[in-house]
Enzyme design. Structure first.
Site, PDB file in Angstrom:
ATOM      1  N   GLY A  53      76.060  -2.132 -31.020  1.00  0.00           N
ATOM      2  CA  GLY A  53      75.826  -2.555 -29.641  1.00  0.00           C
ATOM      3  C   GLY A  53      76.920  -1.979 -28.778  1.00  0.00           C
ATOM      4  N   SER A  55      80.845  -2.598 -28.053  1.00  0.00           N
ATOM      5  CA  SER A  55      81.984  -3.370 -28.561  1.00  0.00           C
ATOM      6  C   SER A  55      82.747  -4.093 -27.454  1.00  0.00           C
ATOM      7  CB  SER A  55      82.928  -2.465 -29.354  1.00  0.00           C
ATOM      8  OG  SER A  55      83.316  -1.354 -28.584  1.00  0.00           O
ATOM      9  N   CYS A  85      78.883   0.241 -36.635  1.00  0.00           N
ATOM     10  CA  CYS A  85      79.103   0.950 -35.364  1.00  0.00           C
ATOM     11  C   CYS A  85      79.980   0.107 -34.430  1.00  0.00           C
ATOM     12  CB  CYS A  85      77.771   1.368 -34.750  1.00  0.00           C
ATOM     13  SG  CYS A  85      77.994   2.759 -33.619  1.00  0.00           S
ATOM     14  N   ILE A 132      74.659   6.540 -33.441  1.00  0.00           N
ATOM     15  CA  ILE A 132      74.339   6.439 -32.010  1.00  0.00           C
ATOM     16  C   ILE A 132      75.623   6.150 -31.254  1.00  0.00           C
ATOM     17  CG2 ILE A 132      72.973   5.206 -30.277  1.00  0.00           C
ATOM     18  CD1 ILE A 132      71.089   4.368 -32.601  1.00  0.00           C
ATOM     19  N   ARG A 133      76.051   7.092 -30.447  1.00  0.00           N
ATOM     20  CA  ARG A 133      77.331   6.966 -29.731  1.00  0.00           C
ATOM     21  C   ARG A 133      78.380   6.386 -30.692  1.00  0.00           C
ATOM     22  NH1 ARG A 133      77.744   3.593 -25.579  1.00  0.00           N
ATOM     23  NH2 ARG A 133      75.968   2.435 -26.313  1.00  0.00           N
ATOM     24  N   HIS A 168      74.512   3.325 -38.558  1.00  0.00           N
ATOM     25  CA  HIS A 168      73.665   2.123 -38.457  1.00  0.00           C
ATOM     26  C   HIS A 168      72.781   1.973 -39.694  1.00  0.00           C
ATOM     27  CE1 HIS A 168      74.293   0.998 -34.192  1.00  0.00           C
ATOM     28  NE2 HIS A 168      74.512   2.291 -34.021  1.00  0.00           N
ATOM     29  N   GLU A 170      71.325  -0.502 -40.589  1.00  0.00           N
ATOM     30  CA  GLU A 170      70.199  -1.377 -40.202  1.00  0.00           C
ATOM     31  C   GLU A 170      69.042  -0.587 -39.590  1.00  0.00           C
ATOM     32  OE1 GLU A 170      73.063  -1.063 -38.712  1.00  0.00           O
ATOM     33  OE2 GLU A 170      72.952  -1.383 -36.554  1.00  0.00           O
TER      34      GLU A 170
HETATM   35  N1  GLN Z   1      79.633   3.202 -28.296  1.00  0.00           N
HETATM   36  C1  GLN Z   1      79.521   1.829 -28.668  1.00  0.00           C
HETATM   37  C2  GLN Z   1      80.851   1.098 -28.483  1.00  0.00           C
HETATM   38  O1  GLN Z   1      81.808   1.687 -28.169  1.00  0.00           O
HETATM   39  C3  GLN Z   1      79.065   1.682 -30.089  1.00  0.00           C
HETATM   40  C4  GLN Z   1      77.668   2.256 -30.216  1.00  0.00           C
HETATM   41  C5  GLN Z   1      76.808   1.562 -31.225  1.00  0.00           C
HETATM   42  O2  GLN Z   1      77.078   0.491 -31.728  1.00  0.00           O
HETATM   43  N2  GLN Z   1      75.709   2.221 -31.455  1.00  0.00           N
HETATM   44  O3  GLN Z   1      80.913  -0.065 -28.662  1.00  0.00           O
END
Ligand code: GLN
Length: 190
Positions: A53, A55, A85, A132-133, A168, A170
């Site tokens: 998500g 952070s 993540c 993802i990011r 991830h 999940e």
């Molecule tokens: N970029 C998000 C963060 O810094 C982490 C991305 C993710 O959980 N997919 O919290």
């Protein structure tokens, strides 16, 4: 297969992020899970998952609910925890400091630089990792085991009751990483 084992309850932090996907994984593994939004919810949990998500948002909500302190207390007394993540960022030395790793947030770039890659996980073998990011783990402290790497960076690390993935699991087809976590939870409870 799991029927003869005593049932466990795994909490999934549900303040923000992709907690529903973690719950679905646990359900597929026949493991009871509950959404955790308060210290009271955490009481009945044998283990906890911190989802992906954002952070910074999750940390703000953790502090406001007092859950940050409760989680630290429980994990320091042995409760298994698994962060993916953003969840791994929360476990790192920039937030809850529960595992001795340093991470760089959004290290691969923006949402457009999200990707999936084949990784080789110790004890599991080859699997696809969805990033993802994602953060990059830039430092791993003493005693932290690296279970998988991508382009020379650790992507799955473990120390005792703490497991952190920069990808991830999940969102992956394979249930293997969650299965490994649950097996570790059961082993630690014996
Ligand atoms: N970029 C998000 C963060 O810094 C982490 C991305 C993710 O959980 N997919 O919290």
């Amino acid at each position: 297969m799991t029927n003869y084992q005593s049932p466990i309850t795994v909490g999934v932090l549900a303040l923000q992020g992709d907690f529903a996907e973690h719950k679905a994984m646990l359900t597929a593994l026949n493991v009871r899970s509950i959404e955790v939004r308060s210290a009271k919810d955490l009481e009945s949990c044998d283990a906890l998952v911190l989802p992906g998500g954002e952070s910074t948002v999750m940390m703000k909500l953790l502090k406001e609910s007092g859950l940050d302190q409760e989680i630290m207390n429980r994990v320091q007394s042995g409760m298994p925890i698994f962060g993916t993540c953003a969840g791994a960022i929360l476990l790192s030395d920039s937030h809850l400091k529960l595992i001795d790793i340093t991470v760089e947030r959004n290290a691969y770039g923006s949402q457009l630089q999200s990707f999936s890659a084949q990784i080789d996980v110790e004890g599991i073998g080859s699997m696809e990792a969805v990033c993802i990011r994602a953060p990059i783990i830039t430092r791993v402290g003493d005693g932290v085991g690296v279970l998988a790497q991508h382009e020379d960076h650790p992507v799955l690390v473990q120390k005792g009751n703490i497991l952190a993935a920069t990808f991830h699991p999940e969102l992956c087809v394979s249930h293997s990483v969650h299965k490994m976590f649950i097996e570790n939870v059961r082993a630690l409870m014996q």
